[in-house]
Enzyme design. Structure first.
Site, PDB file in Angstrom:
ATOM      1  N   GLY A 211      -4.086  -7.386  -4.327  1.00  0.00           N
ATOM      2  CA  GLY A 211      -3.940  -6.331  -5.370  1.00  0.00           C
ATOM      3  C   GLY A 211      -2.767  -5.147  -5.361  1.00  0.00           C
TER       4      GLY A 211
ATOM      5  CD  GLU B  38      -2.778  -0.929  -0.980  1.00  0.00           C
ATOM      6  OE1 GLU B  38      -2.077  -0.974  -0.009  1.00  0.00           O
ATOM      7  OE2 GLU B  38      -3.695  -1.524  -1.365  1.00  0.00           O
TER       8      GLU B  38
HETATM    9  N1  B3K Z   1      -2.482  -4.673   3.155  1.00  0.00           N
HETATM   10  C1  B3K Z   1      -2.528  -5.406   1.924  1.00  0.00           C
HETATM   11  C2  B3K Z   1      -2.675  -6.885   2.015  1.00  0.00           C
HETATM   12  C3  B3K Z   1      -1.747  -7.682   2.635  1.00  0.00           C
HETATM   13  C4  B3K Z   1      -2.339  -9.056   2.501  1.00  0.00           C
HETATM   14  C5  B3K Z   1      -1.451 -10.008   2.852  1.00  0.00           C
HETATM   15  N2  B3K Z   1      -1.907 -11.484   2.802  1.00  0.00           N
HETATM   16  C6  B3K Z   1      -3.162  -4.535   1.010  1.00  0.00           C
HETATM   17  C7  B3K Z   1      -4.064  -3.642   1.523  1.00  0.00           C
HETATM   18  O1  B3K Z   1      -5.124  -3.945   2.135  1.00  0.00           O
HETATM   19  O2  B3K Z   1      -4.022  -2.319   1.486  1.00  0.00           O
HETATM   20 ZN    ZN Z   2      -5.251  -2.120   2.948  1.00  0.00          ZN
END
Ligand code: B3K
Ligand code: ZN
Length: 879
Positions: free
Chosen positions: A266, A303
């Protein structure tokens, strides 16, 4: 690609890093034929590690062009390039290591590291993507300050971005230019990001609570310039909310959001430079549905919230992933709940959990919120780590209460700012701030599997006591056969004959008793006695879904009907309706076509459709029958065709009997006016489109005309797609194909809408037959390199269109296996995700079971499988 058995990584083997990196200076020379990366690292020995260890750096797919220590080239005999990295046996206590690598972003189809997406360069480094860019100790407990200079052709790539603040820029020879970025905050390399492209910039501002002005910038391809407002507005709401609820203020002067079309998931919370999948950030009323508007608000917030829960305080190692993900999902769900309807948000979260996470937790990939081992960490970005992880944080919130939870989060952020820590550190901060003992509670992080709580009750008329006995067990999961009882916050209410909540007195004579209580279940079996209970109550159990558990209680249908209309807990009202519908559908499994639906269910739904005083958003949710996926999850041995047929019969009968009410509901909620994604308007559209869908499901002629009219005159995508979906799910074949063609014609240049067009077809039991889905894969708009297209066709077919995917000739399984194998060599992460629908083969009837197993075996037989697919397939077959 793998040639031998891949290695398993264990949490118990964690060791502090032997060397630390304080500062990284990067220079990227971007060209069409490749990219040269200059990397200069200030490294020193870690005083907490055993001395004398070699320096080991990770690296994959890199061409090493230069290696220096303190500016002097290393002799080939001084280092060794291994399969996964680079090793230097002897180094001093502090030195500068220079590495030059040559990489090929234009050929990178894995979409991790640096790659190109529709003509722009972008990165994805979490979890282990940085090693595809340069040699580096690619682990989150190495936190360094980054300075990044990006150089590229100025005409093709006018925008050059990286983390932090832009500190320098200028022109170079040959029409090239550069921008230098400096990030003042130390960070793990998984938060590094770079973007270069011909993008338009949308600007906005935010004033923080302490009065600082933050520059908000969103970068998109020119054709998407009109689709940024919703994301920017969501961002500002999230920034304000995090200040108000958690006291967290943004720390840099610039916050950037970039949209890219090719993205494995996402979005990504890179420090100061969040990168989003276009489908999770771009919106306009005529191209994005209500669901998309809500998803975007939640993901933008998620995010952004990572800036504190993830970036300022990060994970020590990848076993701690839920430290940032569980906490951040909890935070974004609180935010969504505050922005919209808390009950609806809870229903949505619980539905996802009970349908998909419970399935994961009882399947061969079951793992604790904090896993003990993995082969490929990308496979552990799971519903368990994210959603169950969020539920675990939510339970801490419930146990501590709002005020102490806030004290705990303040302490956590203050104590660990700038550190890479563990889930245990998080729980410890919560304990220290509140004085509560959470030692037994920690089992939620360690034990896999969904706890089952069995409830029995007894009413003593003479003594006027009501006794609830709760007993719990956690089923065995792979590698964990014995489980201990967990600490479960179990919210209850007791409802009297007239439908009111009774006071809950745990001691006789107590005055001022609450009407809602959180019981704390800690033993294998516990009894709770309520006093002065004047009449036999109906229990309202696990109110608000206060813990991610399965509750078993012998409800009668009459009790469920009673709860549906009287429970003061909105979640449990909905839940009672779901349980009733599940019971009715299950009782019709394998029964003849003419078997009629319990008239009480019809009456209950009639009331929902007709009572205009009810909360519309809740009614909209209550009208959704339990999904096939949920019914499958509830079965020990699922017969998919029987489930599909029973559910379809219930839906048909309800729609036939309630035609008038459905029509009236449709007309009542058909609003005009400007599109607004407010909870009230969203609920209206949802109700209206559900009513329309039901009517078309039974091929009602008047509804057909209404759908056609809605399709032609819709002013927003929710209504447009709602009408299309209804037609596609009807038997009006001529209308269906006309509408599909018209829709495509109108939106063919908008990838996000084309993705909806694909998934409406691939996900439809009527339109999405296997040959039709195979034809979609041949469509000119389909693209094997674009994860969204793969998800919208193959993902929708295997995940939503269960009657066709689970065809008894097993053609759906062979189809999936074939495409997983093809995708494995281009994008292993996406290939591994697609294996999920096959993993729980043991829980299906024999025909399905054997077919799924054969498909898994066919995949496993391939000798050069990626670690990603190998792990899921191998564990699924092993069980
Ligand atoms: N931290 C990222 C996800 C990364 C996935 C890598 N395979 C998005 C989120 O959870 O905010
Ligand atoms: Zn996350």
């Amino acid at each position: 690609m793998r040639t031998s058995q891949p290695r398993t990584i264990y949490l118990k083997d964690y060791k502090v890093p032997p060397y630390l990196v304080d500062h990284v200076d990067l220079r990227f020379e971007l060209f069409e034929e490749g990219t040269r990366v200059y990397n200069s690292m200030e490294i020193r020995r870690n005083p907490d590690a055993d001395p004398g260890q070699p320096l080991e750096l990770d690296g994959e797919g890199l061409e090493l062009e230069g290696l220096t220590v303190n500016g002097l080239p290393l002799a080939p005999s001084d280092f060794e390039v291994t399969s996964g990295g680079l090793r230097i046996e002897k180094v001093s206590d502090a030195f500068t290591l220079g590495v030059v690598t040559w990489i090929l972003p234009q050929d990178n189809t894995r979409l991790e590291g640096l790659y190109k997406s529709s003509g722009m360069f972008c990165t994805q480094c979490e979890a282990e993507g940085f090693r595809w860019i340069t040699y580096f100790p690619d682990r989150p407990d190495i936190m360094a300050r980054f300075r990044t200079r990006v150089e590229a052709d100025k005409a093709r790539y006018p925008i050059l971005l990286s983390n932090g603040n832009d500190v320098d820029r200028g022109d170079l020879e040959d029409g090239r230019h550069f921008v230098t970025w400096e990030d003042p905050f130390p960070k793990p390399c998984y938060l590094f990001a770079l973007v270069a492209g011909d993008l338009v910039e949308k600007r906005d501002r935010f004033k923080t609570q302490s009065g600082r002005d933050i520059d908000l910038r969103m970068y998109v391809e020119p054709r998407n310039a009109a689709k940024c407002d919703h994301a920017l507005d969501s961002l500002k709401r999230a920034m304000r909310w995090d200040e108000q609820i958690y006291g967290r203020e943004y720390d840099l002067d610039i916050f950037m959001i970039v949209a890219v079309d090719d993205f494995n998931m996402g979005a990504m919370e890179n420090k100061g430079l969040n990168i989003f999948n276009s489908s999770c950030v771009l919106a306009s009323a005529d191209t994005a549905t209500d669901a998309a508007f809500q998803r975007i608000e939640a993901i933008v917030a998620h995010e952004y919230f990572h800036n504190w829960s993830g970036n300022r305080v990060t994970c020590r190692d990848w076993f701690q992933l839920s430290l940032k993900e569980g906490f951040t999902v909890f935070r974004d769900s609180q935010f969504s709940s505050d922005m919209g309807s808390p009950t609806v948000k809870r229903i949505e979260d619980a539905t996802l959990l009970r349908t998909a996470q419970f399935a994961e937790d009882s399947g061969p990939m079951a793992h604790p919120v904090r896993p003990d081992s993995y082969i490929e960490i990308s496979n552990f970005y799971t519903l368990t780590v994210y959603e169950k992880g969020a539920e675990v944080v939510r339970m801490i919130h419930t146990l501590l209460g709002e005020a102490d939870f806030r004290k705990g989060s303040d302490l956590y952020f203050e104590r660990h700012d700038g550190q890479a820590v563990t889930t245990d550190d998080f729980v410890k901060a919560m304990e220290d701030a509140s004085g509560r003992d959470l030692s037994q509670f920690r089992l939620w992080y360690q034990q896999a599997g969904t706890p089952v709580v069995d409830v029995t009750d007894h009413y003593d008329e003479q003594a006027r006591t009501y006794t609830l006995t709760l007993s719990q067990h956690v089923p065995p999961t792979p590698g964990q056969s014995e489980k201990q009882p967990q600490h479960i916050p179990f919210a209850v209410g007791l409802i009297g004959e007239r439908g009111a909540d009774l006071p809950l007195k745990l001691e006789a004579g107590a005055s001022d008793a609450p009407r809602n209580r959180v019981l704390e279940l800690t033993g294998a079996e516990q009894t709770f006695v309520f006093h002065d209970v004047a009449e036999r109550p109906v229990p309202s159990l696990l109110r608000g879904f206060s813990a991610p558990v399965k509750v078993r209680y012998p409800w009668s249908r009459d009790q469920l009907l009673f709860l549906m209309s009287h429970d003061s807990d909105g979640f449990n009202r909905w839940d009672a309706g779901q349980r009733l519908a599940v019971d009715v559908i299950q009782s019709m499994l394998g029964q003849p076509q003419e078997q009629t639906v319990d008239p009480r269910l019809v009456t209950a739904f009639r009331q929902l459709l007709s009572d205009t005083d009810l909360d519309l958003a809740l009614v909209a949710k209550m009208l959704h029958l339990p999904s096939e996926a949920y019914l499958i999850e509830l079965s020990d041995v699922a017969d998919v065709q029987a489930i599909h047929s029973a559910r379809t019969r219930v839906l048909n009968q309800l729609a036939l009997e309630l035609q008038d009410e459905l029509l009236a509901c449709y007309l009542r909620n058909r609003e005009d006016g400007d599109y607004e994604p407010t909870p009230e308007a969203i609920a209206r559209r949802s109700l209206k489109n559900t009513a329309l869908g039901w009517l078309l499901h039974i091929n009602e002629e008047e509804a057909r005309l209404m759908a056609l009219k809605q399709f032609e005159s819709a002013t927003n995508m929710t209504d447009q797609a709602g009408a299309l979906r209804s037609l596609v799910n009807s038997d009006f074949e001529a209308d269906r194909s006309k509408a599909l063609d018209a829709f495509y014609e109108r939106f063919s240049d908008d990838p996000q809408v084309v993705e909806q067009w694909f998934s409406i077809q691939a996900g439809s039991p009527r339109a999405g037959t296997l040959p039709a889905v195979e034809a979609l894969l041949e469509h000119p708009a389909f693209d094997w390199k674009n994860p969204n297209k793969i998800r919208s066709v193959i993902g929708a077919f295997a995940g939503q269109n269960l009657a066709n995917f689970h065809a008894e000739d097993c053609s759906g399984y062979r189809f999936l296996a074939r495409h997983i194998l093809a995708l494995d060599s281009t994008n292993p992460q996406i290939a591994a995700r697609l294996v999920a629908p096959l993993t729980r083969w043991r829980n299906y009837g024999e025909v399905y079971r054997e077919g799924m197993r054969a498909a898994l075996e066919q995949i496993q037989a391939r000798p050069d499988l990626s670690k990603d697919v190998y792990e899921v397939v191998h564990k699924s077959l092993k069980g």
